[in-house]
Design an enzyme around this catalytic site. Sequence first.
Site, PDB file in Angstrom:
ATOM      1  N   LYS A  11     -42.485   4.983  43.105  1.00 19.61           N
ATOM      2  CA  LYS A  11     -42.910   6.102  42.263  1.00 19.61           C
ATOM      3  C   LYS A  11     -41.687   6.813  41.713  1.00 19.61           C
ATOM      4  CE  LYS A  11     -46.681   8.221  40.927  1.00 19.61           C
ATOM      5  NZ  LYS A  11     -47.939   7.569  40.514  1.00 19.61           N
TER       6      LYS A  11
ATOM      7  N   VAL B 265     -65.456  14.267  33.293  1.00 23.60           N
ATOM      8  CA  VAL B 265     -65.837  13.235  32.326  1.00 23.60           C
ATOM      9  C   VAL B 265     -64.708  13.010  31.318  1.00 23.60           C
ATOM     10  CG1 VAL B 265     -68.328  13.453  32.615  1.00 23.60           C
ATOM     11  CG2 VAL B 265     -67.158  14.925  30.958  1.00 23.60           C
ATOM     12  N   GLY B 266     -63.510  12.777  31.852  1.00 21.06           N
ATOM     13  CA  GLY B 266     -62.373  12.436  31.011  1.00 21.06           C
ATOM     14  C   GLY B 266     -62.330  10.934  30.800  1.00 21.06           C
TER      15      GLY B 266
HETATM   16  P1  NAD Z   1     -58.578  12.958  32.380  1.00 16.85           P
HETATM   17  O1  NAD Z   1     -57.618  14.098  32.285  1.00 16.85           O
HETATM   18  O2  NAD Z   1     -58.829  12.103  31.207  1.00 16.85           O
HETATM   19  O3  NAD Z   1     -60.010  13.509  32.868  1.00 16.85           O
HETATM   20  C1  NAD Z   1     -60.185  14.375  33.934  1.00 16.85           C
HETATM   21  C2  NAD Z   1     -61.375  15.282  33.597  1.00 16.85           C
HETATM   22  O4  NAD Z   1     -61.699  16.046  34.757  1.00 16.85           O
HETATM   23  C3  NAD Z   1     -61.082  16.269  32.468  1.00 16.85           C
HETATM   24  O5  NAD Z   1     -62.139  16.237  31.506  1.00 16.85           O
HETATM   25  C4  NAD Z   1     -61.022  17.615  33.192  1.00 16.85           C
HETATM   26  O6  NAD Z   1     -61.452  18.693  32.373  1.00 16.85           O
HETATM   27  C5  NAD Z   1     -61.964  17.376  34.342  1.00 16.85           C
HETATM   28  N1  NAD Z   1     -61.775  18.263  35.503  1.00 16.85           N
HETATM   29  C6  NAD Z   1     -60.622  18.733  36.025  1.00 16.85           C
HETATM   30  N2  NAD Z   1     -60.885  19.489  37.112  1.00 16.85           N
HETATM   31  C7  NAD Z   1     -62.218  19.471  37.289  1.00 16.85           C
HETATM   32  C8  NAD Z   1     -63.090  20.057  38.232  1.00 16.85           C
HETATM   33  N3  NAD Z   1     -62.639  20.818  39.246  1.00 16.85           N
HETATM   34  N4  NAD Z   1     -64.419  19.840  38.103  1.00 16.85           N
HETATM   35  C9  NAD Z   1     -64.912  19.093  37.092  1.00 16.85           C
HETATM   36  N5  NAD Z   1     -64.119  18.507  36.161  1.00 16.85           N
HETATM   37  C10 NAD Z   1     -62.797  18.713  36.264  1.00 16.85           C
HETATM   38  O7  NAD Z   1     -58.053  12.111  33.637  1.00 16.85           O
HETATM   39  P2  NAD Z   1     -58.453  10.609  34.008  1.00 16.85           P
HETATM   40  O8  NAD Z   1     -57.422   9.689  33.489  1.00 16.85           O
HETATM   41  O9  NAD Z   1     -59.897  10.386  33.699  1.00 16.85           O
HETATM   42  O10 NAD Z   1     -58.254  10.641  35.592  1.00 16.85           O
HETATM   43  C11 NAD Z   1     -59.233  11.223  36.439  1.00 16.85           C
HETATM   44  C12 NAD Z   1     -58.850  10.968  37.895  1.00 16.85           C
HETATM   45  O11 NAD Z   1     -58.720   9.568  38.125  1.00 16.85           O
HETATM   46  C13 NAD Z   1     -57.505  11.566  38.313  1.00 16.85           C
HETATM   47  O12 NAD Z   1     -57.596  11.946  39.681  1.00 16.85           O
HETATM   48  C14 NAD Z   1     -56.550  10.408  38.174  1.00 16.85           C
HETATM   49  O13 NAD Z   1     -55.429  10.557  39.018  1.00 16.85           O
HETATM   50  C15 NAD Z   1     -57.438   9.275  38.632  1.00 16.85           C
HETATM   51  N6  NAD Z   1     -57.018   7.952  38.157  1.00 16.85           N
HETATM   52  C16 NAD Z   1     -56.929   7.691  36.826  1.00 16.85           C
HETATM   53  C17 NAD Z   1     -56.552   6.428  36.402  1.00 16.85           C
HETATM   54  C18 NAD Z   1     -56.476   6.096  34.949  1.00 16.85           C
HETATM   55  O14 NAD Z   1     -56.309   4.893  34.655  1.00 16.85           O
HETATM   56  N7  NAD Z   1     -56.603   7.025  34.018  1.00 16.85           N
HETATM   57  C19 NAD Z   1     -56.265   5.427  37.341  1.00 16.85           C
HETATM   58  C20 NAD Z   1     -56.390   5.711  38.702  1.00 16.85           C
HETATM   59  C21 NAD Z   1     -56.770   6.985  39.097  1.00 16.85           C
END
Ligand code: NAD
Length: 349
Positions: free
Chosen positions: A81, A183-184
Amino acid sequence: MASLWDYPDFDAHEGVHFFDDPASGLRAIIAIHSTARGPAAGGTRFWHYADSADAVTDALRLSRGMSYKNAMAGLPMGGGKGVVLAPADRIKTPALLAAFGKAIETLGGRYVTAEDVGMTDADMVAIRAETRHVSGLPVAAGAAGGDPGPTTAQGVFLGVKAAVARALGKTDLAGIHVAIQGVGSVGGGLARLLAAQGARLTLADVHPDRATALAAELGASAVAADAILAIEADVLSPCALGAVLNRDSIHALAVPIVAGGANNQLATPADAARLHARGILYAPDYVINAGGIINVALEYLGGSDRAAVDQRVAGIRARLNQVWDESDATGDPTAIVADRIAQRLIGRR
Ligand code: NAD
């Protein structure tokens, strides 16, 4: 100041490298936990830390997590990392990115970076000017790599299906009620895949407009962000922040399954046992959310197309079932079992 060996998260890391480049202002750490399975792969975080010891802790903890995640995904990659200590103004200059690329290059391929919090694909392109040990770059359609979000969502979708088959004995998702927190990129993608299979969805986001817009599009319901963890449903899918599963939230859960994409869902190791004691089937986060790292790892290794990515992502189901089988056999919580299998895979047990 404690020495590196005294940090609670130090786990016989193979190397922890500190970089300081006064000309660009770069201060960074690259932690290599293990290269037993291949080059240490894991994204770089750009974050402002009040205390540099917190940056060291993050690098140690997250690099070990990447060893486990990459091993469980069956990738020929170790775990590492990068952490770049953002200045107080959080400005990321081209000179700083170039200096970080040079830092990665000094490690000669033992560490391979990608995006993490605070880093974009454009940043990866900038780093690529200094080193080839970088992934998560823009790729041509049909090739492995690029935005990991949709591939992560695909893996989580398959994991939810596997959990529903195991805990509820149903191979069809029609009518299965899934509550999604966040819902990101991942949660939104998951919602679309589930809706296409006829699942019933309840969505929540701290940006309520995101949840209501997607709910309207998919014929789903939306609830307030603080209500989602206690919704009565078949599956809770945490796809937002880490540490959402704690003593209080686990007590309030009204689902037989927790299977979601967020990293580090358990607030403490004790929460693995709390879920287990409640008889809730938990899909360990780094096993079910490995789709994105599979995508960028195959990009880095080269010679793979989307079909190869999809095939490897489909393997997430078998790995989850292996974890659940060993949990049934030993009576140990699934998160503990996953760590044990990962440690075996990297030769640490
Ligand atoms: P993102 O930023 O696109 O979406 C996250 C969403 O969660 C946003 O819409 C945000 O407003 C919402 N959010 C934040 N806090 C919240 C809460 N307390 N309650 C409800 N909604 C809340 O991020 P992402 O890429 O979709 O990642 C989401 C999670 O998945 C993270 O923990 C990330 O570390 C993990 N993750 C992502 C990937 C990837 O490929 N993007 C891979 C492995 C793990």
